[in-house]
Design an enzyme around this catalytic site. Structure first.
Site, PDB file in Angstrom:
ATOM      1  N   ARG A  57      -9.377 -28.918 -67.744  1.00  0.00           N
ATOM      2  CA  ARG A  57      -9.928 -30.611 -68.502  1.00  0.00           C
ATOM      3  C   ARG A  57     -11.511 -30.540 -68.390  1.00  0.00           C
ATOM      4  O   ARG A  57     -12.420 -29.417 -67.924  1.00  0.00           O
ATOM      5  CB  ARG A  57      -9.241 -31.768 -68.396  1.00  0.00           C
ATOM      6  CG  ARG A  57     -10.522 -31.965 -66.828  1.00  0.00           C
ATOM      7  CD  ARG A  57      -9.552 -33.534 -66.440  1.00  0.00           C
ATOM      8  NE  ARG A  57     -10.125 -34.811 -67.086  1.00  0.00           N
ATOM      9  CZ  ARG A  57     -11.522 -35.623 -66.916  1.00  0.00           C
ATOM     10  NH1 ARG A  57     -11.565 -34.747 -66.212  1.00  0.00           N
ATOM     11  NH2 ARG A  57     -11.923 -36.750 -67.469  1.00  0.00           N
ATOM     12  N   GLU A  88     -18.483 -30.734 -67.739  1.00  0.00           N
ATOM     13  CA  GLU A  88     -18.095 -30.472 -66.945  1.00  0.00           C
ATOM     14  C   GLU A  88     -16.590 -28.960 -67.213  1.00  0.00           C
ATOM     15  O   GLU A  88     -15.437 -29.583 -67.721  1.00  0.00           O
ATOM     16  CB  GLU A  88     -17.622 -30.748 -65.325  1.00  0.00           C
ATOM     17  CG  GLU A  88     -18.821 -31.311 -64.422  1.00  0.00           C
ATOM     18  CD  GLU A  88     -18.951 -32.580 -64.333  1.00  0.00           C
ATOM     19  OE1 GLU A  88     -19.063 -33.105 -63.500  1.00  0.00           O
ATOM     20  OE2 GLU A  88     -17.432 -32.876 -63.629  1.00  0.00           O
TER      21      GLU A  88
END
Lengths: 195, 351
Positions: B224, B266
């Protein structure tokens, strides 16, 4: 930056005896007297001990005779925890441990118990007394004890620490971070937050 | 030295970090739509994806050598940024094996791994490392296996132990983090370590994510994207060093905003580990300046729209409050309001 409603904050249930235990040890950071009703669920022969830290130098063997032969009084929580470590190293299955007192104390007991092989079903924590907090400085790792205010000067690095509602069971402490790191000197009004 | 790496870049003091045109176009831009809210945006971590950053199990890009050097600086100052609880030794070896095998498979020109039984030889050519060791015998490595291999990888890593119907963060290498502390969080349960995140608990995001992750299968990793913003290309935005970088947030002006403010993304990956049944969580950090984002037409417009209506709680939590409006004002003239295709691909192949 301050954010409220953080869910790492522990919740506590009222002190209740675990009838599955064969021996019961209460440890408290103050002159705790259990409500007799607490023991109603126990068979009368079940051994119950009460250890208390009284923050007082004149206690020790023979200094504080009590009706219950299984009671022991200690001069400080440090002394009590030290004796508890010695005791738990020699314990067998069946002990139930009950910690009663400030959050910092009951989680110190939990950490000790876990480190000596007890699992979370074998100890119960009951927070009583003030809401004062132990604060861990995330910048220098120093601990500041008995914090009652939203902002406190770190005992280690002196930073103005905002006491965040984020709790580490391992450190038995809340996180503090420098509230004026972005704009030095911009500190919110200091208020009693943890009476 | 391999020409594809830029070893002299810095992420502190003089901040010489820059992205090449190729690095801009491979950036994992995190906004598929014009507005943002937390969701369990998890997908299979299979090679491929909207940009080149999704090609490998563990992406190695032009900043590899410089990021490993930056990690060494942080660890020199604060060895506690790498910490693994004692019961996680099997997970340490699992991690070493997974990263070494992935690097050697995905980047054979840079890394190789030779095995004869438990006698392994690891070669890391970009860092000039050749190490013979015995798999399973920590004494044959210069440090413990988790630290050894994560010193040679970009991005942070944590180890999650699965027990008592929960995940516990019982280890990590955390030097490039977006304001969370391994030292404070180590040993916490899934909900405890996410405690400070606003709104998402009420949305049930963490309940669903935990259930999903507990069923994560070996050989079927997932990923993700998460994001925040950072002033200057600073990797170490740790709470530990907040007194050193906090003032950066007050230095943004209309004149310097494009070069000084970075979108920080991230690429989070999760791998079930085979021996320990632990989960390795990779948190790979990418930085792209607002100036570089604006060079990709779709991304510049979309970032403008996301920041424009970002909920106040998220602005505060992500630390954007002091400079969000300055970024919005910079991007506004570039956004004609025309509808944008959904998805994160840049929509152009050159800048």
């Amino acid at each position: 930056m301050p954010v409220s409603g953080i869910v790492s904050r522990p919740t506590y249930e009222a002190l209740a005896i675990d009838p599955a235990g064969r021996r019961h040890l209460f440890v408290a950071d103050h002159a705790f007297e259990p409500d007799p009703g607490v023991f109603a669920a126990l068979p009368s022969e079940a051994p119950v001990e009460l250890w208390r830290a009284l923050a007082e130098a004149r206690v020790g063997s023979g200094a504080g005779p009590r009706a219950n032969a299984l009671a022991r009084d200690f001069r400080s929580t440090t002394q009590l925890l030290d004796a508890l470590a010695y005791r738990l190293e020699r314990e067998r299955v069946g002990l139930r441990l009950y910690a009663v007192g400030l959050e910092s104390f009951v989680w110190d007991v939990a950490r000790l118990a876990r480190g000596l092989g007890m699992d979370s079903s074998e100890y119960r924590l009951s927070h009583v007394g003030s809401n004062r907090r132990r604060v861990y400085c995330v910048h220098c790792r120093a601990i500041t004890e008995n914090v009652a205010t939203n902002v406190v000067a770190c005992s280690g690095c002196g930073a103005n620490l905002f006491v965040r509602d984020h709790f580490s069971r391992r450190l038995a402490a809340f996180m503090g971070f420098q509230i004026d790191a972005e704009a030095p000197g911009e500190v919110p009004p200091i208020e009693e937050a943890f009476p | 030295m391999n020409q594809r790496f830029k070893p002299a870049e810095t992420f502190r003091r003089d901040f010489t970090f820059r992205n090449s045109d190729e690095a801009v176009l491979r950036f994992p831009f995190p906004f598929p739509e014009d507005s943002y809210m937390y969701s369990v945006n998890i997908e299979p971590h299979t090679p491929g994806g909207p940009t080149a950053a999704f090609q490998a199990a563990f992406d190695v890009d032009e900043h590899y050598v410089a990021e490993c050097a930056e990690r060494a600086i942080v660890l020199e100052e604060d060895p506690g940024r790498c910490k693994v609880l004692p019961h996680m030794m099997a997970a340490q070896w699992d991690t070493l094996e997974l990263i070494m095998e992935s690097f050697a498979r995905d980047y054979p020109q840079d890394f190789s791994l030779t095995k004869e039984g438990t006698n392994w030889v690891w070669e890391n050519r970009p860092l000039g490392i050749k190490q013979s060791f015995v798999f399973g015998d920590a004494k044959t490595l210069p440090c413990e296996p988790f630290e050894y291999i994560t010193r040679q990888a970009q991005g942070d890593f944590t180890l999650q132990d699965q027990r008592e119907d929960n995940l516990f963060v019982d280890g990590g290498m955390v030097t490039t983090q977006a304001d969370w502390s391994l030292e404070f969080n180590i040993g916490m349960t899934f909900h405890e370590w996410h405690g400070p995140v606003p709104l998402a608990h009420q949305l049930g995001v963490f309940d669903r994510a935990l259930k999903f992750l507990m069923r994560l299968q070996y050989g079927q990793p997932v990923r993700r994207l998460n994001w925040t913003m950072t002033i200057n290309p600073r990797l170490d935005t740790s709470p530990e060093n907040y007194p050193l970088w906090g003032t950066d947030r007050t230095t943004v002006t209309p004149e310097n905003v494009a070069e000084k403010v970075f979108l920080r993304v991230e690429l989070q990956t999760l791998f079930r580990l085979p021996r320990s049944n632990a989960i390795l969580f990779g948190i790979r950090c990418y930085l792209l300046s607002v100036a570089d984002i604006a060079r990709v037409e779709k991304w510049g417009k979309r970032l403008h729209r996301v920041l424009l209506d970002l909920p106040t709680e998220l602005q505060d939590y992500k630390g954007l409050t002091r400079y969000r409006q300055t970024v919005v004002d910079y991007l506004a003239p570039l956004d004609d309001g025309a509808p944008l295709p959904s998805g994160i691909a840049p929509g152009q192949t050159a800048l």
